[in-house]
Design an enzyme around this catalytic site. Structure first.
Site, PDB file in Angstrom:
ATOM      1  CG  HIS A 180      -1.695  -1.357   1.266  1.00 23.12           C
ATOM      2  ND1 HIS A 180      -2.646  -1.750   0.346  1.00 23.12           N
ATOM      3  CD2 HIS A 180      -1.545  -2.393   2.132  1.00 23.12           C
ATOM      4  CE1 HIS A 180      -3.080  -2.963   0.663  1.00 23.12           C
ATOM      5  NE2 HIS A 180      -2.428  -3.380   1.728  1.00 23.12           N
ATOM      6  CD  GLU A 185      -2.030  -4.045   4.977  1.00 25.30           C
ATOM      7  OE1 GLU A 185      -1.476  -4.963   4.329  1.00 25.30           O
ATOM      8  OE2 GLU A 185      -3.235  -3.757   4.852  1.00 25.30           O
ATOM      9  CG  HIS A 226       0.695  -6.795   2.258  1.00 24.56           C
ATOM     10  ND1 HIS A 226      -0.116  -5.830   1.730  1.00 24.56           N
ATOM     11  CD2 HIS A 226       1.574  -7.135   1.271  1.00 24.56           C
ATOM     12  CE1 HIS A 226       0.245  -5.582   0.479  1.00 24.56           C
ATOM     13  NE2 HIS A 226       1.266  -6.358   0.178  1.00 24.56           N
ATOM     14  CD  GLU A 232      -1.922 -10.282   4.283  1.00 25.42           C
ATOM     15  OE1 GLU A 232      -1.682  -9.396   5.141  1.00 25.42           O
ATOM     16  OE2 GLU A 232      -2.611 -10.084   3.266  1.00 25.42           O
TER      17      GLU A 232
END
Length: 301
Positions: free
Chosen positions: A95, A132, A187, A265
């Site tokens: 992101h 995040e 992430h 993740e």
């Protein structure tokens, strides 16, 4: 990521690797079904998404047990040699901190070969607004420093947490252009608060450019998973994948990669316990060190 918008004798190079890796024996982005309801783009987080500053422990000497060196040893990765010399690693921090302000740009549809998807998304955040994007950027900076100290050349897919994107297609292209020996996308997920644990996402064959590196990506994923478990004490994901391993064919950053690549993740930002850990600089350093050890295991064996 969620989206709104052995005992053995070793010498030389092997000793350097063993010293770096042995000290952590203590205890991706886009989720699966749990993410579907949250897979929206262009919606701002509930609170600010600006990056938190990297604190002083990032620059602390990488020595002693906390650095992954055997307890009681005075050797550091640098003193023991440069085990990653000549290796190229691409770090892809998920992101970007200003994505939520630019819905038109990040909502733009791009081709990931198996479907069309948004260029990028905002990512998730903890209940108190730690994003995040900020988490991924901080861990990536720490990982960058550790890998460079071990001799690797590191390329980041974005240079700060104050911009937009890049698109998932561009993120893959950066790794391809760098001819990376390994690439890793960082992430954190945003599943239901009762869910916890980390998982690693690896590509599947799609009759596309990723096919030749699917096997190597799987090996990379296992090495990263094992190092994360040893180094952080986090559990395997309780809600997605099997033994913290998930294989997908719908992520552009993986589908378009021609180099071995995985997406991690690191845990669930909506779980109160993990959210609290992610907001501790020392724990983010522990994650970065674990990822570095997993990458080194893959790159040197």
């Amino acid at each position: 990521m969620t989206t709104y918008l052995g005992a053995m004798s070793v010498t030389g190079r092997a000793l350097a690797t063993a010293l770096v890796l042995c000290g952590l024996s203590a205890a991706a982005c886009g989720g699966g079904t749990a993410d579907l309801a949250r897979d929206r783009v262009g919606v701002p987080p509930a609170a600010a998404t600006t990056a938190r500053p990297v604190t002083g422990d990032m620059a602390a000497p990488l020595t002693g047990p906390a650095a992954g060196v055997a307890s009681g040893s005075t050797a550091s990765p640098t003193a023991a040699g440069k085990p990653l010399s000549g290796k190229v690693v691409v770090i892809d921090p998920g992101h970007n901190g200003q994505n939520y302000r630019h819905p038109a740009e990040i909502n733009k549809q791009v081709d990931v070969l198996t479907k069309r998807k948004a260029c990028d998304t905002t990512g998730t955040a903890t209940a108190n607004g730690y994003s995040e994007a900020a988490f991924a950027w901080d861990v990536s900076q720490r990982l960058d420093k550790i890998l460079k100290s071990r001799g690797a050349k590191v390329v980041l897919t974005r240079q700060n947490n104050n911009g937009v994107g890049p698109c998932i297609t561009q993120r893959a292209a950066i790794g391809n252009k760098a001819k990376a020996n390994a690439a890793i996308s960082i992430h954190a997920d945003g599943a239901g608060p009762a869910n916890h644990g980390f998982h690693v996402i690896m590509p599947k064959k799609i009759n596309g450019p990723v096919d030749p590196v699917v096997k190597d990506s799987a090996r990379l994923g296992i090495d990263v998973r094992d190092a994360m478990r040893r180094g952080t004490g986090l559990s395997y994901s309780t809600y997605i994948g099997k033994a913290a391993l998930d294989y997908r064919n719908d992520l552009g950053g993986l589908n378009l990669s021609t180099v071995p690549k995985v997406l991690v993740e690191c845990g669930n930002m909506k779980n109160p316990t993990e959210a609290a850990k992610f907001q501790q600089a020392a724990f983010r350093q522990k994650i970065a060190l674990s990822l570095a050890n997993g990458l080194q295991q893959y790159l040197t064996h």
